[in-house]
Design a protein around this motif. Structure first.
Motif, PDB file in Angstrom:
ATOM      1  N   VAL A 150       0.903  -1.226  -0.057  1.00 15.62           N
ATOM      2  CA  VAL A 150      -0.134  -0.089   0.157  1.00 15.62           C
ATOM      3  C   VAL A 150       0.796   1.246  -0.038  1.00 15.62           C
ATOM      4  O   VAL A 150       2.132   1.140   0.443  1.00 15.62           O
ATOM      5  CB  VAL A 150      -0.881   0.092   1.188  1.00 15.62           C
ATOM      6  N   PRO A 151       0.225   2.253  -0.495  1.00 15.42           N
ATOM      7  CA  PRO A 151       1.263   3.564  -0.668  1.00 15.42           C
ATOM      8  C   PRO A 151       1.895   4.098   0.808  1.00 15.42           C
ATOM      9  O   PRO A 151       3.062   4.560   0.702  1.00 15.42           O
ATOM     10  CB  PRO A 151       0.210   4.698  -1.048  1.00 15.42           C
ATOM     11  N   GLU A 152       1.331   3.772   2.036  1.00 21.40           N
ATOM     12  CA  GLU A 152       1.796   4.195   3.133  1.00 21.40           C
ATOM     13  C   GLU A 152       3.141   3.116   3.472  1.00 21.40           C
ATOM     14  O   GLU A 152       3.832   3.682   4.379  1.00 21.40           O
ATOM     15  CB  GLU A 152       1.051   4.131   4.103  1.00 21.40           C
ATOM     16  N   ASP A 153       3.355   2.144   2.857  1.00 18.39           N
ATOM     17  CA  ASP A 153       4.404   1.185   3.265  1.00 18.39           C
ATOM     18  C   ASP A 153       5.652   1.892   2.778  1.00 18.39           C
ATOM     19  O   ASP A 153       5.793   2.742   1.897  1.00 18.39           O
ATOM     20  CB  ASP A 153       4.385  -0.181   2.361  1.00 18.39           C
ATOM     21  N   HIS A 174       6.156   4.550  -0.271  1.00 20.63           N
ATOM     22  CA  HIS A 174       5.851   4.568  -1.775  1.00 20.63           C
ATOM     23  C   HIS A 174       5.164   5.629  -2.267  1.00 20.63           C
ATOM     24  O   HIS A 174       5.251   6.076  -3.176  1.00 20.63           O
ATOM     25  CB  HIS A 174       5.166   3.170  -1.870  1.00 20.63           C
ATOM     26  N   ALA A 175       4.310   6.222  -1.297  1.00 15.15           N
ATOM     27  CA  ALA A 175       3.295   7.191  -2.030  1.00 15.15           C
ATOM     28  C   ALA A 175       4.228   8.464  -2.456  1.00 15.15           C
ATOM     29  O   ALA A 175       3.997   9.117  -3.341  1.00 15.15           O
ATOM     30  CB  ALA A 175       2.457   7.655  -0.658  1.00 15.15           C
ATOM     31  N   GLY A 176       5.456   8.651  -1.667  1.00 13.48           N
ATOM     32  CA  GLY A 176       6.300   9.785  -1.780  1.00 13.48           C
ATOM     33  C   GLY A 176       6.977   9.671  -3.111  1.00 13.48           C
ATOM     34  O   GLY A 176       7.327  10.516  -4.048  1.00 13.48           O
ATOM     35  N   CYS A 177       7.314   8.409  -3.360  1.00 11.05           N
ATOM     36  CA  CYS A 177       8.057   7.930  -4.563  1.00 11.05           C
ATOM     37  C   CYS A 177       7.114   8.201  -5.774  1.00 11.05           C
ATOM     38  O   CYS A 177       7.701   8.617  -6.931  1.00 11.05           O
ATOM     39  CB  CYS A 177       8.753   6.595  -4.485  1.00 11.05           C
ATOM     40  N   LEU A 351       6.649  13.501   2.275  1.00 11.01           N
ATOM     41  CA  LEU A 351       7.343  13.500   3.680  1.00 11.01           C
ATOM     42  C   LEU A 351       7.534  11.999   4.044  1.00 11.01           C
ATOM     43  O   LEU A 351       6.754  11.218   3.914  1.00 11.01           O
ATOM     44  CB  LEU A 351       6.352  14.024   4.718  1.00 11.01           C
ATOM     45  N   ALA A 352       8.797  11.731   4.523  1.00  9.86           N
ATOM     46  CA  ALA A 352       9.123  10.487   4.940  1.00  9.86           C
ATOM     47  C   ALA A 352       8.386   9.915   6.255  1.00  9.86           C
ATOM     48  O   ALA A 352       7.949  11.063   6.929  1.00  9.86           O
ATOM     49  CB  ALA A 352      10.610  10.196   5.161  1.00  9.86           C
ATOM     50  N   HIS A 353       8.524   8.730   6.521  1.00  7.70           N
ATOM     51  CA  HIS A 353       7.962   8.510   7.913  1.00  7.70           C
ATOM     52  C   HIS A 353       8.573   8.988   8.933  1.00  7.70           C
ATOM     53  O   HIS A 353       7.909   9.321  10.137  1.00  7.70           O
ATOM     54  CB  HIS A 353       8.052   6.699   8.069  1.00  7.70           C
TER      55      HIS A 353
END
Length: 618
Positions: A150-153, A174-177, A351-353
């Motif tokens: 999922v995008p938040e992974d 992944h969402a940021g990428c 933004l990174a985790h």
């Protein structure tokens, strides 16, 4: 299909399986081949426990296997942890231990560089028989199917220099990428991306731009060892797009080594000057030049824009991307108008985790966004100002972080490592030009009371020790011995008062090359430094003769080729002059290689009588 860093690659592989995906010295790999190999390996990884939240170490040299391994880790649902085989063993071991990595991909060529601890999967190696421990091949029967992402992974974890003396891992989503790739599509629309050079270490996030901008858009990744190896690539003429650090580009232009068919260039990682932009337009085939800026914590870049050919002002770092929230804020987190300097804060999908296993540091740098309830923003520590046209102008730092060759360096980490050496009582560090300089007060005293001095023996001992622990960009090129560090009124280090390194002593007689190995090395140094070999003092350090970090990479490469044995950049920090290098080579080889004898013959044929120091330079 859920959008992930690699999902568009999968679509390209189905659509154009026969298209070329990777070009390297070992040949070409198609999208279909890369797809099949990474899928098989992903299934093996899932059987071994890979999945969301599980980091997979990638310790692979720069061959197509590197991309197979990265894609397999992502397809298994895991995030990948890049482990450059050229990094010191201690650094790799820390990254694996700190991130909790228990599964690692490598190749037979890089197996010896892998840190201990994780289960190791070796690409292309035979399956061990019996129940004993040993490397695991990827040719076993497929295991469980990869799980959905999922995008938040987390997609990858990249370690950056840390102000506390230890590096910290940035977990990027992944969402940021996906947002980053979409922004590249928008900004680079119309550019020829059929051949994208991949010259950055995978431990540097520019590599994400290089690899996935090509693979997710149907282009070919042209893998090279580093930017200084670009002209040696058998596929250099296939390169149409280049991402590059400004200081590296200067070196490529000086050497006439920019690939001939480059049509677009993206600068990043360092301050870009108008003079270099003008050179790029004038001396290459590029018709479009861009400047990108962004910390690892913001997924590669957060501002990105064209630098026009007919401009006269110093380049900005571009306008903010459409997917990032960019604030220029004052000390009370108030928005500042155009033209007024403030600290840059980032928010949005990129933004990174945060930092792996660093909750306190994450909380200090990823703070609540006062303009968006429930959301965060990242304090970059960069001073910027908006222009009237909505672009960002970089003005400096609020702390002691610097950039060198595109790598982020916390000077406090270098200083902590220096003071950790038994020979050093106190230390400071600074970047001057294109070199990292260390300032030390020796543990036993002995510094000249009248000012700074150089000490070759101390330099060799300290930098040799650091080279075994740190990547080469964190090892000071020059070490200046001081009687005491300069302090301000408050008793803190006054960095502005750190002196320029003194010039090397050239008053003594020249010690010319005499042994076959010394003569061969003098020939190589002369080629790189544009000096007459016979005028090079074998006791002078490479940096003192005009060398820099980029030339050091070329020196290691040329020595490897000339002496038919591997010479690494860390070796060149341990043995800084021709005399010590020659002793090391002779001791290690046990005999004078034939290639050295031939070099001596060439030197003898052209050098004539040895000349004094006055003939050392032109």
């Amino acid at each position: 299909m859920t959008e992930t860093l690699h999902s568009e690659f999968l679509a390209q592989a189905v659509k154009n399986p026969e298209a070329t995906a990777v070009l390297s010295a070992s040949g070409a790999v198609t999208y279909g081949e890369l797809n099949a190999r990474s899928q098989e390996l992903a299934e093996r990884l899932v059987a071994d426990g890979a999945g969301p939240g599980v980091p997979v170490g990638i310790c692979v040299e720069r061959t197509p296997d590197l991309l197979v391994a990265i894609l397999a880790a992502l397809r298994a649902g895991s995030c990948y942890l890049p482990l450059d085989p050229n990094y010191p063993a201690d650094r790799l071991a820390f990254m694996v231990r700190d991130s909790g990595t228990r599964l690692l991909l490598t190749t037979p060529a890089s197996r010896a560089s892998c840190p201990p601890g994780p289960t190791v999967v070796v690409l292309g190696e035979a399956v061990p028989t019996g129940s004993g421990a040993g490397p695991v091949a990827v040719t076993t029967e497929p295991g469980a199917r990869p799980v959905a992402v999922v995008p938040e992974d987390t997609a990858y974890v990249i370690y950056t220099s840390g102000s506390t003396g230890t590096p910290k891992g940035v977990a990027v989503r992944h969402a940021g990428c996906v947002a980053m790739l979409a922004e590249m599509d928008r900004v680079l629309e119309g550019c020829d991306l059929s051949g994208v050079a991949a010259a950055s270490s995978v431990c540097f996030d520019m590599s994400v731009m290089e690899i996935f901008n090509a693979l997710c858009r149907g282009g070919a990744v042209v893998l090279v060892e580093s930017a200084v190896h670009l002209p040696e690539s058998p596929h250099a003429d296939r390169i149409t797009h280049l991402n590059v650090v400004p200081s590296v580009m200067n070196g490529l232009l000086d050497a006439g080594a920019v690939p001939p068919n480059v049509r677009s260039i993206v600068f990043g990682g360092e301050a870009l000057r108008r003079k270099l932009v003008d050179r790029a337009y004038r001396e290459t085939g590029a018709v479009r030049v861009f400047n990108a800026y962004g910390p690892t914590e913001g997924t590669v870049f957060c501002s990105f824009g064209p630098v026009p050919e007919d401009g006269t002002d110093e380049p900005t770092i571009g306008p903010p991307t459409a997917t990032d929230r960019v604030y220029v804020l004052g000390p009370n987190l108030e928005r500042l108008p155009a033209g007024e300097a403030g600290e840059l804060y980032l928010g949005g999908v990129g933004l990174a985790h945060g930092y792996v296993n660093r909750p306190r540091t994450t909380a200090e740098r990823f703070v609540p966004d006062p303009f968006r309830d429930g959301e965060r923003m990242y304090r970059t520590g960069d001073l910027v100002a908006f222009t009237e046209g909505g672009e960002l102008r970089f003005l400096g730092r609020t702390d002691h972080q610097v950039k060198l060759r595109g790598y982020r360096i916390e000077l406090e980490e270098v200083e902590a490592r220096l003071t950790g050496c038994p020979e050093v009582r106190e230390a400071a560090a600074a970047v001057l030009g294109n070199r990292l300089v260390g300032y030390v007060v020796p543990a036993g005293g002995g510094a000249a009371p009248d000012g700074p001095r150089l000490d070759a023996a101390l330099q060799s001992a300290v930098t040799g020790r650091l080279a075994a622990e740190l990547p080469d960009y964190l090892v000071p090129a020059t070490l200046v011995v001081l009687p005491a560090l300069p302090l301000g009124p408050g008793g803190k280090l006054d960095r502005n008062a750190l002196p320029e390194p003194p010039a090397a002593d050239t008053s003594g007689p020249l010690t010319a090359a005499s042994t076959p190995t010394e003569l061969a090395l003098a020939e190589i140094w002369g080629e790189l430094l544009d000096l007459e070999p016979s005028g090079i003092d074998v006791q002078a350090a490479f940096y003192d003769l005009g060398g820099d970090s980029l030339l050091l990479v070329r020196l290691a490469r040329l020595m490897t080729r000339r002496f038919e044995r591997r010479v690494r950049v860390p070796d060149l920090f341990s043995f800084r002059d021709i005399a010590s290098l020659a002793r090391w080579l002779d001791d290690e080889s046990g005999a004078t290689p034939e290639v050295v004898r031939s070099a001596r013959e060439r030197a003898d044929a052209r050098r004539g009588p040895l000349r004094g120091r006055g003939g050392a330079g032109r």
